[in-house]
Design a protein around this motif. Sequence first.
Motif, PDB file in Angstrom:
ATOM      1  N   UNK A   1       0.788  -1.264   0.190  1.00 25.58           N
ATOM      2  CA  UNK A   1       0.188  -0.204   0.129  1.00 25.58           C
ATOM      3  C   UNK A   1       0.959   1.308  -0.076  1.00 25.58           C
ATOM      4  N   UNK A   2       0.207   2.488  -0.353  1.00 25.06           N
ATOM      5  CA  UNK A   2       1.050   3.727  -0.228  1.00 25.06           C
ATOM      6  C   UNK A   2       0.682   4.148   1.233  1.00 25.06           C
ATOM      7  N   UNK A   3       1.767   4.540   1.859  1.00 26.58           N
ATOM      8  CA  UNK A   3       1.823   5.099   3.116  1.00 26.58           C
ATOM      9  C   UNK A   3       1.171   6.543   3.281  1.00 26.58           C
ATOM     10  N   UNK A   4       0.482   6.738   4.402  1.00 24.09           N
ATOM     11  CA  UNK A   4       0.052   8.047   4.336  1.00 24.09           C
ATOM     12  C   UNK A   4       1.060   9.142   5.061  1.00 24.09           C
ATOM     13  N   UNK A   5       1.093  10.262   4.712  1.00 20.33           N
ATOM     14  CA  UNK A   5       2.026  11.362   5.040  1.00 20.33           C
ATOM     15  C   UNK A   5       1.846  11.400   6.683  1.00 20.33           C
TER      16      UNK A   5
ATOM     17  N   UNK B   1      -2.781  -4.920   6.068  1.00 18.11           N
ATOM     18  CA  UNK B   1      -3.341  -4.980   7.617  1.00 18.11           C
ATOM     19  C   UNK B   1      -3.004  -3.654   8.334  1.00 18.11           C
ATOM     20  N   UNK B   2      -1.640  -3.134   8.231  1.00 13.94           N
ATOM     21  CA  UNK B   2      -1.317  -2.035   8.938  1.00 13.94           C
ATOM     22  C   UNK B   2      -2.054  -0.810   7.895  1.00 13.94           C
ATOM     23  N   UNK B   3      -2.199  -0.661   6.850  1.00 18.02           N
ATOM     24  CA  UNK B   3      -2.888   0.049   6.221  1.00 18.02           C
ATOM     25  C   UNK B   3      -4.267   0.386   6.639  1.00 18.02           C
ATOM     26  N   UNK B   4      -5.026  -0.818   6.861  1.00 18.85           N
ATOM     27  CA  UNK B   4      -6.429  -0.754   7.498  1.00 18.85           C
ATOM     28  C   UNK B   4      -6.374  -0.007   8.789  1.00 18.85           C
ATOM     29  N   UNK B   5      -5.401  -0.645   9.444  1.00 19.84           N
ATOM     30  CA  UNK B   5      -5.432   0.235  10.907  1.00 19.84           C
ATOM     31  C   UNK B   5      -5.258   1.478  10.840  1.00 19.84           C
ATOM     32  N   UNK B   6      -4.360   1.951   9.890  1.00 16.12           N
ATOM     33  CA  UNK B   6      -3.805   3.404   9.656  1.00 16.12           C
ATOM     34  C   UNK B   6      -5.198   4.179   9.323  1.00 16.12           C
TER      35      UNK B   6
ATOM     36  N   UNK C   1       6.274  13.269  -8.094  1.00 16.29           N
ATOM     37  CA  UNK C   1       6.258  13.987  -6.837  1.00 16.29           C
ATOM     38  C   UNK C   1       5.647  13.454  -5.653  1.00 16.29           C
ATOM     39  N   UNK C   2       4.577  12.765  -5.795  1.00  8.78           N
ATOM     40  CA  UNK C   2       4.281  11.912  -4.547  1.00  8.78           C
ATOM     41  C   UNK C   2       3.064  11.050  -4.938  1.00  8.78           C
ATOM     42  N   UNK C   3       2.551  10.365  -3.992  1.00  8.80           N
ATOM     43  CA  UNK C   3       1.490   9.444  -4.174  1.00  8.80           C
ATOM     44  C   UNK C   3       1.949   8.457  -5.112  1.00  8.80           C
TER      45      UNK C   3
END
Length: 408
Positions: free
Chosen positions: A134-138, A154-159, A330-332
Amino acid sequence: MLSTYGSRGDVEPLVGLAVRLRELGAEVRVCAPPDEDFAQRLAGVGVPLVPVGPSARALTKAAPPASSLPERGAALIADVFAAVPPAAEGCDVLVATGPMPAAAGALSVAEKLGIPSVSVTFQQLTLPSPHHPPLAYAGRPFPPDVTDNRVLWELDAQSIDALFGEALNTSRASAGLPPVTGVRDYVFGDRPWLATDPVLDPWQEPADLDVVQTGAWTLPDERPLPDELAAFLDAGEPPVYVGFGSMPLHTSTDAAHVVVEAVRAQGRRVLLSRGWADLALTDDHDDCFAVGEVNHQALFGRVAAVVHHGGAGTTTTATLSGTPQVVVPQSVDQPYWASRVAELGIGAAHDGPTPTLESLSAALGAALTPETRDRAKAVAGKVRTDGAMVAAKLLFDTVGQEWPPPSA
């Protein structure tokens, strides 16, 4: 009802879908940011804009800190709950796109109104899959020692729940809806749509979701190029186009100087797009020309290469034009699109978001070879152009209606 929030890349695909839906006899409304260029674009195809939230351009240029993401998400959810319900009254189906809080809010509105809904993404990196992380949120990076994609998802869903869960359930409770226990799973469901081209962005099976890939939602653009731009194009060899779309590029002055000199170093003229970064030419030499909003479909086929930020829409349009690309991500999701351009052999991926004279010159040198141009033309012929119509017909199927309706 087509609902989104974001930049031009989030709105333009809905323009294509809206036009195809109207051709099949549907009435269409689009809920999007209140930016004037979005309103004008939709008005140009006869589709009303229902404004939601603050100006996307102003928010992008303000570059709020990552720590404010929960607050911004909460505000966006509240804005969606305020704007979408009256606009969606009487609609047969709702299409939700855009960032997670906007999509979650729109889908909740559809649930409240009891109408079918479809969740759509314009790049696959937000869809859980064992084949990519997944892409990590800033401000919320993943642990560097975790490399298993399923664990990362799974960590993405928690975030996502930590960022947006409380705000979403607060708005849902105020609307008389039960809470959701997993925001991401609620948004995507079991059968999300992926509105990208399968050549440019192949979805890999097996995966945990039954993804429907429609093709990119593009629309033929018949707008003529401005007379001054056409005259510049006619006055010499094809220039190199440089534009970064909705990216703020806070070092915009230096960026403009670097890209102009890098293109000149290749013996090429420069066509600079101002974009949301308000890029400007650094001198008045006649080998350079600056443009604002123009028809990329008409333009990209007349340039030697397209240097851009790697947004999904720009990447698709450049690929369809058969013109070599240099992607300066640049990002995302933009590094992903840069990698796809390089893997397909239709251009070069710049390493990192900040070009230097040397790094951009090297990337341009790779993109401007005859081999790259031949490959770009070959791949262009494989990209689908019917994605918006495929999606429009699927929406009619979703609500069990004929297309066009018998009364149309």
